[in-house]
Design an enzyme around this catalytic site. Structure first.
Site, mmCIF file in Angstrom:
data_model
loop_
_atom_site.group_PDB
_atom_site.id
_atom_site.type_symbol
_atom_site.label_atom_id
_atom_site.label_comp_id
_atom_site.label_asym_id
_atom_site.label_seq_id
_atom_site.Cartn_x
_atom_site.Cartn_y
_atom_site.Cartn_z
ATOM 1 N N LYS A 46 94.017 -35.698 -2.333
ATOM 2 C CA LYS A 46 93.802 -33.822 -2.392
ATOM 3 C C LYS A 46 92.628 -33.340 -1.888
ATOM 4 C CE LYS A 46 93.750 -32.062 -6.646
ATOM 5 N NZ LYS A 46 92.133 -31.192 -6.655
ATOM 6 N N ARG B 268 93.906 -24.625 -12.357
ATOM 7 C CA ARG B 268 94.169 -25.911 -13.576
ATOM 8 C C ARG B 268 95.622 -25.700 -14.748
ATOM 9 N NH1 ARG B 268 90.969 -29.116 -10.810
ATOM 10 N NH2 ARG B 268 90.272 -30.633 -12.090
ATOM 11 N N ARG C 86 86.620 -45.157 -5.113
ATOM 12 C CA ARG C 86 86.133 -44.042 -4.930
ATOM 13 C C ARG C 86 85.083 -43.846 -5.610
ATOM 14 N NH1 ARG C 86 89.221 -38.141 -6.632
ATOM 15 N NH2 ARG C 86 87.833 -38.059 -7.846
ATOM 16 N N ARG D 69 81.676 -41.601 -9.133
ATOM 17 C CA ARG D 69 81.593 -40.368 -10.114
ATOM 18 C C ARG D 69 81.258 -40.684 -11.506
ATOM 19 N NH1 ARG D 69 85.676 -36.126 -7.995
ATOM 20 N NH2 ARG D 69 85.604 -35.535 -10.163
ATOM 21 N N ARG E 116 91.515 -37.633 -18.127
ATOM 22 C CA ARG E 116 91.490 -36.782 -16.721
ATOM 23 C C ARG E 116 93.558 -36.837 -16.712
ATOM 24 N NH1 ARG E 116 87.864 -37.663 -12.470
ATOM 25 N NH2 ARG E 116 88.459 -36.469 -11.598
HETATM 26 P P1 AMP Z 1 87.748 -32.127 -9.748
HETATM 27 O O1 AMP Z 1 87.085 -32.799 -8.355
HETATM 28 O O2 AMP Z 1 88.419 -30.849 -9.412
HETATM 29 O O3 AMP Z 1 88.562 -33.021 -9.940
HETATM 30 O O4 AMP Z 1 86.857 -30.941 -10.841
HETATM 31 C C1 AMP Z 1 86.153 -32.197 -11.646
HETATM 32 C C2 AMP Z 1 85.609 -31.406 -12.813
HETATM 33 O O5 AMP Z 1 85.879 -29.649 -12.619
HETATM 34 C C3 AMP Z 1 86.658 -30.951 -13.720
HETATM 35 O O6 AMP Z 1 87.060 -32.250 -14.612
HETATM 36 C C4 AMP Z 1 86.524 -30.269 -14.163
HETATM 37 O O7 AMP Z 1 85.431 -30.423 -15.713
HETATM 38 C C5 AMP Z 1 85.941 -28.998 -14.002
HETATM 39 N N1 AMP Z 1 86.653 -28.205 -13.330
HETATM 40 C C6 AMP Z 1 87.546 -27.906 -11.501
HETATM 41 N N2 AMP Z 1 88.156 -27.180 -11.314
HETATM 42 C C7 AMP Z 1 88.763 -26.415 -13.484
HETATM 43 C C8 AMP Z 1 88.848 -25.792 -13.646
HETATM 44 N N3 AMP Z 1 89.810 -24.895 -12.854
HETATM 45 N N4 AMP Z 1 89.258 -25.375 -14.797
HETATM 46 C C9 AMP Z 1 88.618 -25.783 -16.064
HETATM 47 N N5 AMP Z 1 88.057 -27.150 -15.007
HETATM 48 C C10 AMP Z 1 87.530 -27.516 -14.066
#
Ligand code: AMP
Length: 211
Positions: free
Chosen positions: A14, A89, A123, A155, A166
């Site tokens: 993504k 989300r 990753r 990460r 996740r």
């Molecule tokens: P990502 O890089 O999109 O996987 O986001 C990393 C982390 O940021 C997620 O596991 C959440 O803790 C937080 N996060 C990012 N976007 C959101 C969202 N729309 N709603 C809630 N938490 C978010």
């Protein structure tokens, strides 16, 4: 003018596709995960508030993320559209977004779980510039970021147990979200199990036909 949303599991490619789509359609790439991770690195009050939640693989509150996205969508660079990556989300977040913007083009990158777990094990994120990328399977600590020379690390939320959490969270939340958007005009699913180039081609073609 195209208001794009990108939905896909962690590790679906993504982030990579988002950068390409943003360049192709000349819209700002707004990644909520990137914004939050940057805040954590900068140790801002927001960063301190969300650091533990992110590391645990949990979601931050709808209210916090909605305020952040709403403020970002008010920047003048979104006048010709935007690409939201990582938001909404939840269905609650989608309903909030509906109050602020319409004519959404929703793009879903589909990749099965087994493939995701394999991809996330390779990753890494750059500690300096924050770029996420894959490393070779025989990765050693010597490999540096190809873009800025910074140190690549796994990460915190890519550790195996956290990844599983996740994915469960993603599946539970993404399904109703996708059901909601699928019922509207402007929804597109792309097979993410192809080469990144093929995925980009399918995305560009699909967005062109919808936008
Ligand atoms: P990502 O890089 O999109 O996987 O986001 C990393 C982390 O940021 C997620 O596991 C959440 O803790 C937080 N996060 C990012 N976007 C959101 C969202 N729309 N709603 C809630 N938490 C978010």
């Amino acid at each position: 003018m195209v208001n794009l949303l990108l939905i896909g599991p962690p590790g679906s490619g993504k982030g990579t596709q988002a950068v390409r789509i943003a360049r192709r359609f000349k819209v700002p790439h707004i990644s909520t995960g990137d914004i939050l991770r940057q805040a954590v690195r900068d140790e801002t009050p927001l960063g301190r508030e969300v650091a533990a939640t992110i590391a645990a693989g949990s979601l931050v509150s709808d209210e916090l993320i909605a305020n952040l996205v709403r403020a970002r969508l008010d920047w003048s660079d979104t006048a010709s559209g935007f690409l939201l990556d990582g938001f909404p989300r939840t269905v609650a977040q989608a309903h909030l977004l509906d109050q602020w913007r319409s004519d959404l083009v929703v793009v879903h990158i589909a990749v099965p779980d087994e493939d995701i777990i394999r991809r996330l094990s390779t990753r890494r994120i750059c500690q300096s510039c924050g770029l996420t990328q894959s490393v070779s399977e025989e990765w050693g600590r010597t490999e540096d970021c190809p873009y800025c020379g910074g140190t690549l690390v796994r990460r915190d939320d890519d550790e195996a147990a956290t990844v599983r959490k996740r994915l469960v969270t993603y599946a539970a939340l993404a399904e109703p979200l996708i059901t909601l958007y699928r019922s509207r005009a402007g929804f597109l699913t792309v097979n993410g199990q192809q080469s990144p180039e093929r995925v980009s081609q399918d995305l560009f073609k699909g967005i062109d036909s919808l936008g």
